[in-house]
Design a protein around this motif. Structure first.
Motif, PDB file in Angstrom:
ATOM      1  N   ALA A  25      43.634  34.626  28.135  1.00 16.18           N
ATOM      2  CA  ALA A  25      45.040  34.344  28.416  1.00 16.18           C
ATOM      3  C   ALA A  25      45.159  33.907  29.874  1.00 16.18           C
ATOM      4  N   VAL A  26      46.289  33.323  30.208  1.00 15.31           N
ATOM      5  CA  VAL A  26      46.574  32.892  31.570  1.00 15.31           C
ATOM      6  C   VAL A  26      47.755  33.705  32.073  1.00 15.31           C
ATOM      7  N   ASP A  27      47.607  34.319  33.259  1.00 14.98           N
ATOM      8  CA  ASP A  27      48.704  35.112  33.806  1.00 14.98           C
ATOM      9  C   ASP A  27      49.689  34.214  34.557  1.00 14.98           C
ATOM     10  N   GLY A  28      50.728  34.812  35.110  1.00 13.41           N
ATOM     11  CA  GLY A  28      51.787  34.071  35.785  1.00 13.41           C
ATOM     12  C   GLY A  28      51.347  33.283  36.997  1.00 13.41           C
ATOM     13  N   THR A  29      50.181  33.615  37.559  1.00 16.04           N
ATOM     14  CA  THR A  29      49.676  32.873  38.717  1.00 16.04           C
ATOM     15  C   THR A  29      48.720  31.753  38.309  1.00 16.04           C
ATOM     16  N   GLY A  30      48.497  31.607  36.992  1.00 15.44           N
ATOM     17  CA  GLY A  30      47.582  30.584  36.504  1.00 15.44           C
ATOM     18  C   GLY A  30      46.144  31.043  36.403  1.00 15.44           C
ATOM     19  N   THR A  31      45.904  32.337  36.631  1.00 16.58           N
ATOM     20  CA  THR A  31      44.562  32.898  36.563  1.00 16.58           C
ATOM     21  C   THR A  31      44.206  33.251  35.120  1.00 16.58           C
ATOM     22  N   GLU A  32      43.018  32.820  34.687  1.00 14.98           N
ATOM     23  CA  GLU A  32      42.550  33.191  33.355  1.00 14.98           C
ATOM     24  C   GLU A  32      42.095  34.643  33.364  1.00 14.98           C
ATOM     25  N   GLU A  33      42.462  35.359  32.310  1.00  8.52           N
ATOM     26  CA  GLU A  33      42.045  36.753  32.116  1.00  8.52           C
ATOM     27  C   GLU A  33      41.543  36.903  30.688  1.00  8.52           C
ATOM     28  N   GLU A  34      40.421  37.585  30.534  1.00  5.61           N
ATOM     29  CA  GLU A  34      39.978  37.948  29.195  1.00  5.61           C
ATOM     30  C   GLU A  34      40.742  39.184  28.764  1.00  5.61           C
ATOM     31  N   VAL A  35      41.076  39.239  27.479  1.00  5.68           N
ATOM     32  CA  VAL A  35      41.835  40.359  26.919  1.00  5.68           C
ATOM     33  C   VAL A  35      41.140  40.808  25.644  1.00  5.68           C
ATOM     34  N   ILE A  36      41.101  42.128  25.444  1.00  4.63           N
ATOM     35  CA  ILE A  36      40.544  42.672  24.206  1.00  4.63           C
ATOM     36  C   ILE A  36      41.648  43.373  23.418  1.00  4.63           C
ATOM     37  N   VAL A  37      41.606  43.197  22.118  1.00  4.14           N
ATOM     38  CA  VAL A  37      42.470  43.933  21.194  1.00  4.14           C
ATOM     39  C   VAL A  37      41.567  44.931  20.496  1.00  4.14           C
ATOM     40  N   VAL A  38      41.928  46.223  20.588  1.00  5.23           N
ATOM     41  CA  VAL A  38      41.097  47.290  20.029  1.00  5.23           C
ATOM     42  C   VAL A  38      41.907  48.138  19.059  1.00  5.23           C
ATOM     43  N   GLU A 107      53.312  42.489  13.225  1.00  9.46           N
ATOM     44  CA  GLU A 107      54.328  42.169  12.235  1.00  9.46           C
ATOM     45  C   GLU A 107      53.641  41.626  10.996  1.00  9.46           C
ATOM     46  N   ASP A 108      53.965  42.194   9.847  1.00  8.22           N
ATOM     47  CA  ASP A 108      53.408  41.739   8.573  1.00  8.22           C
ATOM     48  C   ASP A 108      51.884  41.660   8.596  1.00  8.22           C
ATOM     49  N   GLY A 109      51.248  42.667   9.217  1.00  7.66           N
ATOM     50  CA  GLY A 109      49.795  42.744   9.227  1.00  7.66           C
ATOM     51  C   GLY A 109      49.105  41.814  10.207  1.00  7.66           C
ATOM     52  N   ALA A 110      49.869  41.178  11.099  1.00 10.13           N
ATOM     53  CA  ALA A 110      49.275  40.269  12.088  1.00 10.13           C
ATOM     54  C   ALA A 110      49.573  40.768  13.498  1.00 10.13           C
ATOM     55  N   VAL A 111      48.634  40.510  14.414  1.00 10.99           N
ATOM     56  CA  VAL A 111      48.766  40.904  15.813  1.00 10.99           C
ATOM     57  C   VAL A 111      49.195  39.674  16.611  1.00 10.99           C
ATOM     58  N   PHE A 112      50.263  39.839  17.410  1.00  7.00           N
ATOM     59  CA  PHE A 112      50.801  38.752  18.222  1.00  7.00           C
ATOM     60  C   PHE A 112      50.771  39.123  19.691  1.00  7.00           C
ATOM     61  N   LEU A 113      50.529  38.147  20.552  1.00  7.45           N
ATOM     62  CA  LEU A 113      50.666  38.334  21.987  1.00  7.45           C
ATOM     63  C   LEU A 113      52.159  38.422  22.283  1.00  7.45           C
ATOM     64  N   ALA A 114      52.589  39.538  22.900  1.00  5.60           N
ATOM     65  CA  ALA A 114      54.015  39.779  23.137  1.00  5.60           C
ATOM     66  C   ALA A 114      54.303  40.052  24.603  1.00  5.60           C
ATOM     67  N   ASP A 115      53.371  39.741  25.469  1.00  6.70           N
ATOM     68  CA  ASP A 115      53.504  40.044  26.892  1.00  6.70           C
ATOM     69  C   ASP A 115      54.003  38.802  27.632  1.00  6.70           C
ATOM     70  N   ASP A 116      55.169  38.923  28.255  1.00  4.40           N
ATOM     71  CA  ASP A 116      55.758  37.792  28.977  1.00  4.40           C
ATOM     72  C   ASP A 116      54.942  37.391  30.196  1.00  4.40           C
ATOM     73  N   GLU A 117      53.998  38.234  30.640  1.00  2.00           N
ATOM     74  CA  GLU A 117      53.180  37.948  31.815  1.00  2.00           C
ATOM     75  C   GLU A 117      51.944  37.116  31.489  1.00  2.00           C
ATOM     76  N   PHE A 118      51.683  36.898  30.195  1.00  2.00           N
ATOM     77  CA  PHE A 118      50.477  36.181  29.778  1.00  2.00           C
ATOM     78  C   PHE A 118      50.803  35.110  28.744  1.00  2.00           C
ATOM     79  N   ALA A 119      50.066  34.007  28.812  1.00  3.22           N
ATOM     80  CA  ALA A 119      50.140  32.957  27.800  1.00  3.22           C
ATOM     81  C   ALA A 119      48.753  32.811  27.182  1.00  3.22           C
ATOM     82  N   PHE A 120      48.694  32.679  25.880  1.00  2.00           N
ATOM     83  CA  PHE A 120      47.427  32.510  25.175  1.00  2.00           C
ATOM     84  C   PHE A 120      46.753  31.217  25.616  1.00  2.00           C
ATOM     85  N   ALA A 121      45.448  31.291  25.911  1.00  2.94           N
ATOM     86  CA  ALA A 121      44.669  30.098  26.272  1.00  2.94           C
ATOM     87  C   ALA A 121      43.756  29.704  25.112  1.00  2.94           C
TER      88      ALA A 121
END
Length: 141
Positions: A25-38, A107-121
Motif C-alpha cells: 500500500a502507499v501511505d499519505g506521504t507516497g511511501t510504499e508499505e508492505e501490509v499483512i492480513v492475518v 463484508e460478505d466473506g471478503a476483506v477490504f482495505l478500509a484505512d484512509d491513510e493507505f491506498a492499495f498498490a
C-alpha cells in the motif's frame, strides 16, 4: 467512501489459519508499505499490520507468509511474538511495542482495505526478491 469503493484484498478463506496475505500500500506521504492480513479470533476474524517488526523494522512476512503460533505473529529474526489481534508484543527484543495497524473491514466473506491513510498498490511485497538478513531467532519454523 462506501464499502463498494474500497479495495478488495482477499476472501476470508484466502487468509491462512497460520500465515498471512501480503500486499503493498502507499501511505499519505507516497511511501510504499508492505501490509499483512492475518487471522484473528476476534471479530471480524482478521487484522492487518504494517509488515515489519517494531524492534529492527524486519519483515514479518518475507514473501512466504508470516510465521504464526498460538495466535501470534513471530518475527523471524529474533523471535519476538506479536498478538495477531492486538499487535502487542510482550516478549523478546520487541517487548512493550505494538505493530502499526492498518484498518480492514470484512463484508460478505471478503476483506477490504478500509484505512484512509493507505491506498492499495498491488498484491505481494515491495520487492519480493529481498528476504533480508538471516534469522538469529532460537525458534524454528
Amino acid at each position: 467512501m462506501t464499502m463498494t469503493e474500497r479495495t478488495r484484498l482477499a476472501s476470508l478463506d484466502d487468509v491462512p489459519d497460520r500465515g498471512s496475505v501480503l500486499f503493498t500500500a502507499v501511505d499519505g506521504t507516497g511511501t510504499e508499505e508492505e501490509v499483512i492480513v492475518v487471522p484473528c479470533d476476534d471479530d471480524p476474524g482478521v487484522e492487518a499490520w504494517v509488515n515489519r517488526c517494531t524492534h529492527e523494522n524486519y519483515r514479518l512476512d518475507r514473501g512466504r507468509g508470516a510465521a504464526m503460533r498460538d495466535g501470534q505473529v513471530i518475527c523471524p529474526k529474533h523471535g519476538s511474538m506479536f498478538d495477531a489481534c492486538s499487535g502487542h508484543c510482550d516478549n523478546g527484543k520487541a517487548a512493550g511495542t505494538t505493530l502499526v495497524e492498518v484498518e480492514v473491514a470484512v463484508e460478505d466473506g471478503a476483506v477490504f482495505l478500509a484505512d484512509d491513510e493507505f491506498a492499495f498498490a498491488h498484491e505481494g511485497g515491495i520487492d519480493d526478491g529481498d528476504g533480508g538478513p538471516g534469522s538469529t531467532s532460537h525458534l524454528s519454523f
